[in-house]
Design an enzyme around this catalytic site. Structure first.
Site, short mmCIF file in Angstrom:
data_model
loop_
_atom_site.label_atom_id
_atom_site.label_comp_id
_atom_site.label_asym_id
_atom_site.label_seq_id
_atom_site.Cartn_x
_atom_site.Cartn_y
_atom_site.Cartn_z
N ARG A 1 9.70 5.51 21.98
CA ARG A 1 10.10 4.86 23.23
C ARG A 1 8.89 4.29 23.96
O ARG A 1 8.94 3.21 24.50
CB ARG A 1 10.83 5.86 24.11
N TYR A 2 7.82 5.06 24.00
CA TYR A 2 6.57 4.60 24.64
C TYR A 2 5.64 4.12 23.53
O TYR A 2 5.55 4.77 22.49
CB TYR A 2 5.89 5.76 25.36
N CYS B 1 17.04 25.75 16.30
CA CYS B 1 16.25 26.50 17.28
C CYS B 1 16.49 28.00 17.09
O CYS B 1 17.54 28.39 16.60
CB CYS B 1 16.67 26.13 18.70
N CYS C 1 21.29 22.38 26.78
CA CYS C 1 20.45 21.53 25.92
C CYS C 1 20.85 20.06 26.00
O CYS C 1 22.03 19.73 25.90
CB CYS C 1 20.56 22.00 24.48
N ARG D 1 20.01 17.87 23.80
CA ARG D 1 20.30 17.39 22.44
C ARG D 1 21.38 18.26 21.78
O ARG D 1 21.44 18.39 20.57
CB ARG D 1 19.03 17.37 21.57
C1 LIG Z 1 9.62 12.98 27.06
C2 LIG Z 1 9.31 12.00 25.98
C3 LIG Z 1 7.98 11.74 25.60
C4 LIG Z 1 6.81 12.45 26.23
O1 LIG Z 1 6.63 12.01 27.52
P1 LIG Z 1 5.36 12.49 28.35
O2 LIG Z 1 5.60 11.91 29.70
O3 LIG Z 1 4.15 11.93 27.66
O4 LIG Z 1 5.32 13.98 28.32
C5 LIG Z 1 7.76 10.81 24.63
N1 LIG Z 1 8.77 10.16 24.05
C6 LIG Z 1 10.04 10.37 24.38
C7 LIG Z 1 11.11 9.60 23.69
C8 LIG Z 1 10.36 11.31 25.35
O5 LIG Z 1 11.64 11.55 25.68
#
Ligand SMILES: *Cc1c(COP(=O)(O)O)cnc(C)c1O
Length: 345
Positions: free
Chosen positions: A89-90, A102, A109, A111
């Protein structure tokens, strides 16, 4: 003596007097839908039917109630899944989900629709494809193991995956999101710590929601990890009836700092199906966070975050102290001009 096993069925819950007889049929319906497991370590820390541990792990009929705003994929993992087991995503970081099981199943949860027993481990070819994806994306700076709980994997399964990541030049940091050190602390052995010791730094994010979870076993596991030089931070989900009081949060965050775990995130409850009984409002969350500021060490303050439904990322949603009219509110609720106009402002 037979080693204690996790509780995995409604029958066992009944036998252990964790659910009343009259709720057995309902609980059985819930358990058909959502996975159930309570480790011996967590069973041992339950002291009453409505205590903060029981509420997190013992199913209730309320899980069958779903609201229109709730979603099967509440934080939008699906649209950001280029290959199985990866969520990207990022730009600079990916989630890697090698297992979707788990040691315990939290009733809230996010997920819950995809996590549980069954065919939930990446197959060899899928894992290779996930690693190839990371290898071929030089913008990936950090790999975050999550799931499921990645520390449910044995050291012998972890080692080759970690070795592959350690060999990727652009991966500078590896992170594990796990509940194992708290809910199944005996799994944290010297051998596991050895597997986590690489040239690439490994950080561990411990999921814990109440200080009552942190018994002698958890303290030992955290000491072993921290003592081995693994930096520890925490994530906590704000949960109605579990930790939604200033006292519970204060106690948890102090306990974490004492165990060398820096509180990282306090998550607002996600809109997962059947979890409305756990959610506070954002206003309630902000009021709680405000109460901690000024009364608890700055070390003990996590960032209160919301994961915006649909995969739009996490954002801080804590209360603001700057008022937009040239004033700032102090931790005790008194406003001051900034910059001060006189020595008494
Ligand atoms: C939560 C999450 C992260 C990590 O996010 P941080 O703000 O760096 O802790 C990375 N990718 C996804 C898809 C997430 O849901």
């Amino acid at each position: 003596m037979v080693a204690p096993r996790p509780i995995r069925t409604p029958k066992e819950l009944l036998a252990q007097q964790l659910v009343p007889e009259e709720e057995f049929a309902t609980i059985t319906d819930v358990a058909k839908k959502y996975a159930l497991s309570i480790t011996p370590a967590m069973r041992d820390r339950i002291v009453g039917p409505d205590d903060p541990i029981a509420r997190q792990f013992v199913p209730t009929g309320q899980e069958l109630i779903s609201l229109p705003e709730e979603r099967e994929d509440p934080i939008g993992d699906d649209p950001f899944t280029p290959v199985k087991g990866i969520t990207h995503r990022y730009p600079d970081r990916v989630l890697l989900k090698p297992v979707l099981v788990c040691p315990v199943y939290c009733r809230f949860c996010f997920r819950r629709e995809v996590v549980g027993p069954g065919d939930s481990m990446l197959k060899e070819g899928q894992l290779a494809a996930a690693l190839d994806y990371i290898r071929s994306h030089p913008e990936i700076w950090e790999v975050i193991f999550t799931g499921g709980d990645p520390l449910i994997m044995s050291p012998s399964r972890l080692r080759p995956i970690l070795a592959a990541l350690d060999a990727i030049e652009h991966v500078k940091v590896i992170r594990f999101h796990t509940r194992v050190p708290v809910v199944d602390p005996d799994r944290v052995t010297e051998e596991v710590v050895g597997a986590l010791t690489l040239d690439t730094p490994v950080w561990v994010v411990v999921h814990t929601n109440h200080s009552q979870e942190i018994g002698p076993g958890a303290r030992r596991a955290l000491r072993l990890l921290a003592g081995s030089g693994i930096p520890l931070v925490s994530q906590t989900v704000l949960l109605k009836g579990v930790n939604d009081t200033p006292e519970a949060l204060e106690d948890l965050f102090r306990t974490l700092i004492v165990n060398r775990v820096k509180p990282y995130y306090l998550h607002h409850g996600d809109l997962a199906v059947g979890t409305s009984h756990f959610r506070t409002t954002i206003a309630e969350g902000q009021a709680l966070v405000r109460r901690l500021r000024g009364r608890v060490s700055g070390m003990c303050q996590p960032t209160y975050v919301l994961d915006i439904p649909g995969g739009h990322g996490k954002v801080p949603i804590g209360p603001g102290y700057l008022n937009g009219d040239g004033t700032v509110t102090d931790p005790w609720g008194i406003t001051h001009t900034y910059p001060p106009r006189s020595s008494t402002d």
